[in-house]
Structure formats: C-alpha cells, structure tokens
Scaffold this motif. Sequence first.
Motif, PDB file in Angstrom:
ATOM      1  N   UNK A  49       0.840  -1.205   0.000  1.00  0.00           N
ATOM      2  CA  UNK A  49       0.000   0.000   0.000  1.00  0.00           C
ATOM      3  C   UNK A  49       0.873   1.252   0.000  1.00  0.00           C
ATOM      4  N   UNK A  50       0.350   2.365  -0.502  1.00  0.00           N
ATOM      5  CA  UNK A  50       1.149   3.598  -0.584  1.00  0.00           C
ATOM      6  C   UNK A  50       1.706   4.053   0.756  1.00  0.00           C
ATOM      7  N   UNK A  51       0.995   3.768   1.849  1.00  0.00           N
ATOM      8  CA  UNK A  51       1.426   4.253   3.158  1.00  0.00           C
ATOM      9  C   UNK A  51       2.511   3.388   3.797  1.00  0.00           C
ATOM     10  N   UNK A  52       2.874   2.259   3.145  1.00  0.00           N
ATOM     11  CA  UNK A  52       3.897   1.367   3.690  1.00  0.00           C
ATOM     12  C   UNK A  52       5.179   1.511   2.870  1.00  0.00           C
ATOM     13  N   UNK A  53       6.278   1.848   3.542  1.00  0.00           N
ATOM     14  CA  UNK A  53       7.559   2.026   2.854  1.00  0.00           C
ATOM     15  C   UNK A  53       8.169   0.677   2.511  1.00  0.00           C
ATOM     16  N   UNK A  54       9.120   0.673   1.564  1.00  0.00           N
ATOM     17  CA  UNK A  54       9.807  -0.555   1.190  1.00  0.00           C
ATOM     18  C   UNK A  54      10.558  -1.154   2.379  1.00  0.00           C
ATOM     19  N   UNK A  55      11.101  -0.285   3.230  1.00  0.00           N
ATOM     20  CA  UNK A  55      11.842  -0.760   4.398  1.00  0.00           C
ATOM     21  C   UNK A  55      10.942  -1.531   5.362  1.00  0.00           C
ATOM     22  N   UNK A  56       9.667  -1.145   5.396  1.00  0.00           N
ATOM     23  CA  UNK A  56       8.721  -1.809   6.299  1.00  0.00           C
ATOM     24  C   UNK A  56       7.931  -2.911   5.606  1.00  0.00           C
ATOM     25  N   UNK A  57       8.285  -3.209   4.353  1.00  0.00           N
ATOM     26  CA  UNK A  57       7.513  -4.171   3.577  1.00  0.00           C
ATOM     27  C   UNK A  57       7.458  -5.555   4.177  1.00  0.00           C
ATOM     28  N   UNK A  58       8.596  -6.078   4.618  1.00  0.00           N
ATOM     29  CA  UNK A  58       8.621  -7.419   5.181  1.00  0.00           C
ATOM     30  C   UNK A  58       7.777  -7.496   6.447  1.00  0.00           C
ATOM     31  N   UNK A  59       7.936  -6.501   7.321  1.00  0.00           N
ATOM     32  CA  UNK A  59       7.153  -6.470   8.561  1.00  0.00           C
ATOM     33  C   UNK A  59       5.663  -6.405   8.250  1.00  0.00           C
ATOM     34  N   UNK A  60       5.299  -5.594   7.254  1.00  0.00           N
ATOM     35  CA  UNK A  60       3.894  -5.466   6.877  1.00  0.00           C
ATOM     36  C   UNK A  60       3.341  -6.805   6.378  1.00  0.00           C
ATOM     37  N   UNK A  61       4.093  -7.494   5.521  1.00  0.00           N
ATOM     38  CA  UNK A  61       3.622  -8.762   4.971  1.00  0.00           C
ATOM     39  C   UNK A  61       3.451  -9.811   6.069  1.00  0.00           C
ATOM     40  N   UNK A  62       4.400  -9.860   6.983  1.00  0.00           N
ATOM     41  CA  UNK A  62       4.298 -10.823   8.075  1.00  0.00           C
ATOM     42  C   UNK A  62       3.107 -10.509   8.980  1.00  0.00           C
ATOM     43  N   UNK A  63       2.868  -9.212   9.215  1.00  0.00           N
ATOM     44  CA  UNK A  63       1.739  -8.810  10.051  1.00  0.00           C
ATOM     45  C   UNK A  63       0.414  -9.204   9.415  1.00  0.00           C
ATOM     46  N   UNK A  64       0.291  -8.978   8.101  1.00  0.00           N
ATOM     47  CA  UNK A  64      -0.936  -9.337   7.396  1.00  0.00           C
ATOM     48  C   UNK A  64      -1.152 -10.848   7.439  1.00  0.00           C
ATOM     49  N   UNK A  65      -0.099 -11.612   7.172  1.00  0.00           N
ATOM     50  CA  UNK A  65      -0.216 -13.066   7.198  1.00  0.00           C
ATOM     51  C   UNK A  65      -0.653 -13.557   8.577  1.00  0.00           C
TER      52      UNK A  65
END
Length: 231
Positions: A49-65
């Motif tokens: 999503x636009x509000x999620x930076x590339x640096x936070x991408x892995x954390x975001x994906x793990x959180x969603x999963x």
Amino acid sequence: MTLPKPSTDRSAPDGYRLIIPPGWVRLPLRRGTEQALEDLVFSRLKQLPPEVSQDDGMKYRLTVRRTVTRQITEAQGAGGLDLYLPLTTRYGVALAASFVVSEHVVEESILPALEAFLAGPVPTRGRARTSTQELAGTRAVRREHVHPADPDHDVHVVTRRVEYALPVPNDERRMLSIVFSTPGDGDVSSAFTHAVTELFDATVTTFRWTRDGKDVLPGTPPSAQEHPHDD
C-alpha cells in the motif's frame, strides 16, 4: 455460498449470497481456504500500500499473514462459513475491518439459541444496543457493542462490533450469524468508525437466501418461486 447442512425441506434455503463492497474478498472457511488465501490475499502482498515504505515491507507482509491466519483460525473454531476482508486501503486504513458468516446447528429448535444470543453477556465497554429488523424476509436480531482489547487472544485494540443472528427459514435447527469487527481509526466512537460500521450494515441489507443457486423468499413454495408468473 452453500450451507454445509441443507435441510431436506425443499422450502428451506441451502445457501445465501451477499453483495460485498469493491476491494473486499470472501474467504471460504470449510473448504478451499488455503487456495483462496494464496489467490486472493497473499499473492497481493507483493504490491505494498502507498502508506507502507519498502523498508517496512517485510514487517507489513508478516503482520498481514499473521492477522489473517489468526482470523481464519478463530472463525473456523466458531463454526464460520466465510470470512470477508477488505484488501484495499479505504478511508486511509488497510485491513481495518472484517466480518464472518457462521452457521449454528442445535439438536432442537433454534429459538432458545436466539434467546440465549439476546440474553448472553458480552465483554463490552458501555451498553450493548440490541434491535430487530427484517433481512430477506427473515426476522433478524442485531446487536452492537464496543469490545475491549484482549491481549490473551492477540487482540490489542478496542473494536466496535456488530452481530446479526437470524434463523434459517423452515429449518428449526439452524441459525446464521454475521459478526463484524473494526478498530476504525483507533477511536471507536469517531465519525470514521461509524462510517465503516455503516458500510457493513449496508452490505448486510443485500443478504439473500438461496436454494439451488437461486434467490428464495421464506414461506413461498418452491414451485411458486421457480415460476412466479404461472397461474
């Protein structure tokens, strides 16, 4: 969506349908769950999503999963048929809401179960509001309340919850529930949170019973529904 234990009474529905908002998906909970998760949810995590930076991408994906997996496990344990999730950012919030359609089967009449639903205690901040309304020709109970955080079950935010319960027409042993939950924008009393809740209520108004894939009206003989213009 087919009910797993259809009644032998041909006047009883064997499924339901809902029109969901754009950007929402349905995840079946009885069969095909893993494939639906991969096709509808996890495959889309490649694009952040636009509000999620590339640096936070892995954390975001793990959180969603983790979040979606927990929701599925809890819904399946509660007799869930389908889990509905928003996969696009809406009102600036991603994955800020969900609802589950569940089936409840009892040995005798479902009426005591409905009464228990009305009378049963709920963990809540403030008073639970209960009302009745008609959904697809069926009298449904609606209850709304604010649910406190529950860290023991990995729920760390306060949520606004809305629950519908309605008996399956012409089947005294079965009931459906539709349970919605959202943290909103972090303030469960804000205009934003109420707007998200109203979106869910609007979705519920599209609920229809089905039989053999066709809409049915409770109390109407199958022959009359299949040939409504015949004399």
